[in-house]
Design a protein around this motif. Sequence first.
Motif, PDB file in Angstrom:
ATOM      1  N   SER A 280      -0.132   1.185  -2.656  1.00 25.26           N
ATOM      2  CA  SER A 280       0.882   0.144  -2.868  1.00 25.26           C
ATOM      3  C   SER A 280       2.160   0.363  -2.080  1.00 25.26           C
ATOM      4  N   SER A 281       2.494   1.631  -1.852  1.00 26.73           N
ATOM      5  CA  SER A 281       3.743   1.906  -1.135  1.00 26.73           C
ATOM      6  C   SER A 281       3.690   1.380   0.301  1.00 26.73           C
ATOM      7  N   ARG A 288       6.081  -1.620  -3.312  1.00 30.11           N
ATOM      8  CA  ARG A 288       6.507  -0.259  -2.970  1.00 30.11           C
ATOM      9  C   ARG A 288       7.516   0.243  -4.000  1.00 30.11           C
ATOM     10  N   SER A 291       5.484   1.142  -7.086  1.00 32.75           N
ATOM     11  CA  SER A 291       4.598   2.303  -6.912  1.00 32.75           C
ATOM     12  C   SER A 291       5.299   3.623  -7.240  1.00 32.75           C
ATOM     13  N   GLY A 292       6.628   3.634  -7.203  1.00 30.78           N
ATOM     14  CA  GLY A 292       7.335   4.883  -7.512  1.00 30.78           C
ATOM     15  C   GLY A 292       7.899   4.922  -8.916  1.00 30.78           C
ATOM     16  N   PHE A 310      13.304   4.476   2.816  1.00 29.55           N
ATOM     17  CA  PHE A 310      11.883   4.526   2.459  1.00 29.55           C
ATOM     18  C   PHE A 310      11.018   4.336   3.706  1.00 29.55           C
ATOM     19  N   GLN A 314       8.297   6.800   5.545  1.00 30.51           N
ATOM     20  CA  GLN A 314       6.880   6.450   5.717  1.00 30.51           C
ATOM     21  C   GLN A 314       6.396   6.787   7.126  1.00 30.51           C
TER      22      GLN A 314
END
Length: 633
Positions: A280-281, A288, A291-292, A310, A314
């Motif tokens: 999802s991130s 995203r 997801s966290g 973020f 990535q």
Amino acid sequence: MKKELIKDNYYEAINGDWLETAEIPADQPQMSAFLELHLDIEKLLMDLAAKWSKDQTGLNKNLLKFVKLHEMTKDFETRDKLGSTPLQPIIERIKALKSLKDFEKNAKEMLLDGISTPFGYYVMQDFMNSNNQVLYFGATDLFLPDTSYYQDPATKEQLMGLFKMTTSQILQLYGLDPEKANEILEKAIAFDELLVPVTKSSVERADYVKMYNPMDKDEVISKTTTFNLMKLAESLVGVEVDKLIVTNPDFINKFDEIINEENFELIKSWMLVSNITSFSSLLTEPLRVASGAFMRALSGVAEPQAQGKFAFYQAYDRLSQVVGLYYGETYFGPEAKKDVENMVNEVINVYKERLEKNTWLNKDTKAKAILKLNKISVQIGYPEELPQYFDKYEVGSYEEGSNLVLESIKWSRLLTQDNYSKYNKEPNRNLWQMPASMVNAYYSPTNNQIVFPAAILQEPYYSVNQSRSANYGGIGAVIAHEISHAFDNNGAQFDEFGSLNNWWTEEDLKTFKEKSKKMIELFDGVETGNGPCNGELTVSENIADSGGIRSALEASKKDKNHNYEEFFTNWARVWRMKASPQFLQLLLTVDVHGPAVLRANMQLSNLPEFQDFYKLTEEDKMYLAKDKMVEIW
Ligand SMILES: [Zn+2]
């Protein structure tokens, strides 16, 4: 400085003002000396990334890959436009599995593509012969961070509730209706539950030599009749495999009871949940962020990372060694390298002297320990070479029809194939396990090697502008800490070549184990305000800290300008840390490093020189009777 606290809480005396004023960033669970340095480097690298995105003059081939990937990760407009469609093909592949047999047929490709499966393989150095690499086999992690969370019903209910809530939100954002999301989630949790009794706790994992359990092909086959693990292993490495190193025998002993056709719907649901959450991130902004959510709640983080940061990570996380090498070469000159090299040699020499003067080892064990020390290889600043897969990596773009999920699959195939190709081959001991831009250091027991990335070789650990005593209390203690890992309860089982080999006499080993037990007792149950320290979980790090501070102090004492206060002050300064209660509790449960306040204070209380210098008496809280002190190295 809070002078009145020196004898009762040295950590607070030195760091009190900092603790009052330091602010925990909204996207972090903590603030610390490590993190302050990390944030400086992060800013530097993010500024560089911004510059590079406009002007790529002079960048090497691999840095250009970072720039290209970063273009994709930060393009949230396209990410949002694509929605969850990039993940669709992976989910369809899982949904299409009709049975365990079906999964068996598809498992190879799924493992290569980096799709989460309930178990997997990894090629690593053979503990028994570190010149060769063999195939390790293990099961997945649990949904909650440690088995202990499943044991207390109240904790389990609270954390599982949190997990369900945050995960259900991800599944719904992905496009499942609430009812379907809930159904899949319940089945996935039921599978997770089956794994709890056969998963090692953090304390069990801390005894890492116990993950080495060779099992012959025939035995694996007889224990796993529902799924052909050996055939899969052989198809992955491309040659015949005669044994697996089983990291957790409990799992393989119960394999058939857990991995079978009756449980297949649970396994499949587990795969759907695991993959939707982990991928999802790479999707839209809401996904995203969602997801966290579980980890943020678990560690008390107020806000998600800003989009820009973020997106930077990535790209950086994938190419950190490439960016790290640039960082090391650019900001860590040959002069600093020479200086730190000298310091490492000094600390090694002091270590040797201390081993020679050691009163509890007999002659033979002493000679072997010195031999091991002499053979430690030292790496400073940045590595000589990087893994070859960076050269093979070709980054795509949205224009070329790629997306972040496809990029992730491509990367995963490169990594896994590279890893499996090492089976039965000699390791390359020049490769590092962390980038030069990481504020950290490590000891590799299988390489008998210490590594100090450029990022940690800065204030407050090390600076040409601070006194040598302060440097010894900082980087000197870090250097000696890493050396001490060669002789902690785990490291001491490996020989000078990095192979498991008992070089101890029976008598000395017995004394060592008694001393280790005393180290456990020294820390066990000590309250830190958020729960007690676990002495067993943290024993290897506490042995390393203890050897670290003693040897660094001895090295400092040899300097003509040695100053106790500067040494002790900097030792306490590098451990300053402020964190959310949730994060501190999590660390107490899963981290092999003790709580920062104890790493600072307890090691000083355990040091005769500290007691003498500050003239501590029984009245003082920092006081520890000399006959209660534990000295190992
Ligand atoms: Zn350590």
